[in-house]
Scaffold this motif. Structure first.
Motif, PDB file in Angstrom:
ATOM      1  N   LYS A   1      49.460 -49.650  15.674  1.00  0.00           N
ATOM      2  CA  LYS A   1      50.778 -50.260  15.898  1.00  0.00           C
ATOM      3  C   LYS A   1      50.636 -51.740  16.226  1.00  0.00           C
ATOM      4  O   LYS A   1      51.431 -52.572  15.780  1.00  0.00           O
ATOM      5  CB  LYS A   1      51.513 -49.527  17.023  1.00  0.00           C
ATOM      6  N   LYS A   2      49.594 -52.058  17.000  1.00  0.00           N
ATOM      7  CA  LYS A   2      49.320 -53.459  17.313  1.00  0.00           C
ATOM      8  C   LYS A   2      48.960 -54.221  16.042  1.00  0.00           C
ATOM      9  O   LYS A   2      49.396 -55.360  15.830  1.00  0.00           O
ATOM     10  CB  LYS A   2      48.162 -53.525  18.317  1.00  0.00           C
TER      11      LYS A   2
ATOM     12  N   ARG B   1      52.008 -55.137  13.912  1.00  0.00           N
ATOM     13  CA  ARG B   1      52.814 -56.246  14.443  1.00  0.00           C
ATOM     14  C   ARG B   1      52.103 -57.592  14.348  1.00  0.00           C
ATOM     15  O   ARG B   1      52.707 -58.627  14.644  1.00  0.00           O
ATOM     16  CB  ARG B   1      53.172 -55.957  15.909  1.00  0.00           C
ATOM     17  N   SER B   2      50.855 -57.573  13.947  1.00  0.00           N
ATOM     18  CA  SER B   2      50.050 -58.798  13.901  1.00  0.00           C
ATOM     19  C   SER B   2      50.003 -59.367  12.486  1.00  0.00           C
ATOM     20  O   SER B   2      50.590 -58.813  11.550  1.00  0.00           O
ATOM     21  CB  SER B   2      48.624 -58.498  14.362  1.00  0.00           C
ATOM     22  N   ASP B   3      49.263 -60.476  12.343  1.00  0.00           N
ATOM     23  CA  ASP B   3      49.012 -61.059  11.034  1.00  0.00           C
ATOM     24  C   ASP B   3      47.608 -60.695  10.533  1.00  0.00           C
ATOM     25  O   ASP B   3      47.059 -61.379   9.657  1.00  0.00           O
ATOM     26  CB  ASP B   3      49.158 -62.582  11.090  1.00  0.00           C
TER      27      ASP B   3
END
Length: 302
Positions: free
Chosen positions: A80-81, A84-86
């Motif tokens: 999930k992290k 949400r990141s690039d």
């Protein structure tokens, strides 16, 4: 490139750090044991290689909850992290045991998963969650299912076999006939590097194994030849052996039912899908070449 590895203190992690690090590639590690591990995940990077997990406990002393807390729930949090990141790529190191504890024929990626242990089930449930998520454009998800990984510094059943042959102890399980796939750490490192640097490799589930399989008897013979020793293969009734190892299920003996299964079962894994994706016909090391490298490492005094 910028690569983040979880579980970097383990055998695979240490080798990947060494093989991937270069003047143009920075490899950093994160410890998911820390409660605040989330803050150590950068906003952008080329890949997360998620190795951290609870390994299969052959002594069967771990609770089921431990496997699901680590192998499934922690993986879900990290993914999930990632979403949400690039960060571009997510490598999840699952296991062939997420699919099958025993194999008839050759295991391919399209086999219907039927894991029997909490370890295998926890790995499969993590896979299922990852595959159920929608990947943003430009991101890739690789679910890696390696078979038994070995190399210098590795401990386990290969080391047990080495000690048996090195001490001229007869191998008492030669009446069992099997074929097994192995995976050298060098071939694994090669595959990961190729996947990182080749943007044409599609997301998906990939088995990872050496090109050839060997029997345990072949392995005993290979160890003997590598050490310059005579092989000693004893043909004892499999039924008698199976009855005797039940004692090891109760007492702390070198051989129990779980270890006997690992040493004598057939488990052949296809690596054709990953080789096709990478556009290669053969991996750098043959199964025997990789095993000889591992065997020779056992001779080095600690």
């Amino acid at each position: 490139m910028k690569i983040i590895i979880s579980g970097s203190s383990g055998f695979v992690g240490q080798n990947l750090i060494q093989s991937l690090s270069s003047d143009t590639t920075a490899v950093s590690n994160i410890s998911l044991r820390k409660k605040d591990w989330h803050v150590y995940i950068p906003a952008s990077a080329d890949a997360i290689i998620h190795l951290a997990g609870k390994a299969h406990d052959t002594s069967n002393t771990s609770s089921s909850d431990e496997y699901f807390d680590v192998n499934r729930d922690l993986t879900i949090e990290l993914f999930k992290k990632f979403l949400r990141s690039d960060i571009r790529d997510f490598f999840y190191f699952s296991s062939v045991k997420a699919v099958a504890d025993t194999v008839d024929g050759v295991l391919a990626e399209d086999a219907q998963p039927q894991p029997l242990t909490p370890y295998g089930k926890s790995k499969l449930e993590a896979e299922q969650f990852l595959l159920s998520q929608t990947l943003p454009l430009g991101k890739r998800l690789f679910i890696m299912r390696p078979c038994m990984i070995h190399g210098p510094g590795n401990k386990g059943n290969l080391n047990l076999l080495y000690k048996v042959v090195d001490k001229n102890i007869p191998w008492p399980l030669s009446a069992f006939h099997n074929q097994r796939s192995f995976l050298s750490i060098d071939n694994l490192s090669y595959i990961i590097y190729k996947m990182l640097t080749d943007q044409s490799v599609p997301s998906g589930v990939y088995n990872v194994a050496d090109d050839e399989s060997l029997s345990t008897n072949d392995l005993v013979s290979l160890i003997a030849a590598t050490l310059g020793k005579k092989e000693h293969l004893w043909h004892i009734s499999p039924g008698f052996i199976k009855s005797m190892v039940k004692i090891g299920d109760i007492l702390p003996l070198p051989l129990n039912s779980e270890r006997l299964k690992k040493l004598t079962e057939s488990y052949v894994v296809s690596n054709q899908k990953i080789k096709t994706a990478l556009g290669v016909e053969k991996l750098p090391l043959s199964a025997k070449e990789g095993l000889i490298k591992t065997i020779l490492s056992f001779k080095i005094p600690k």
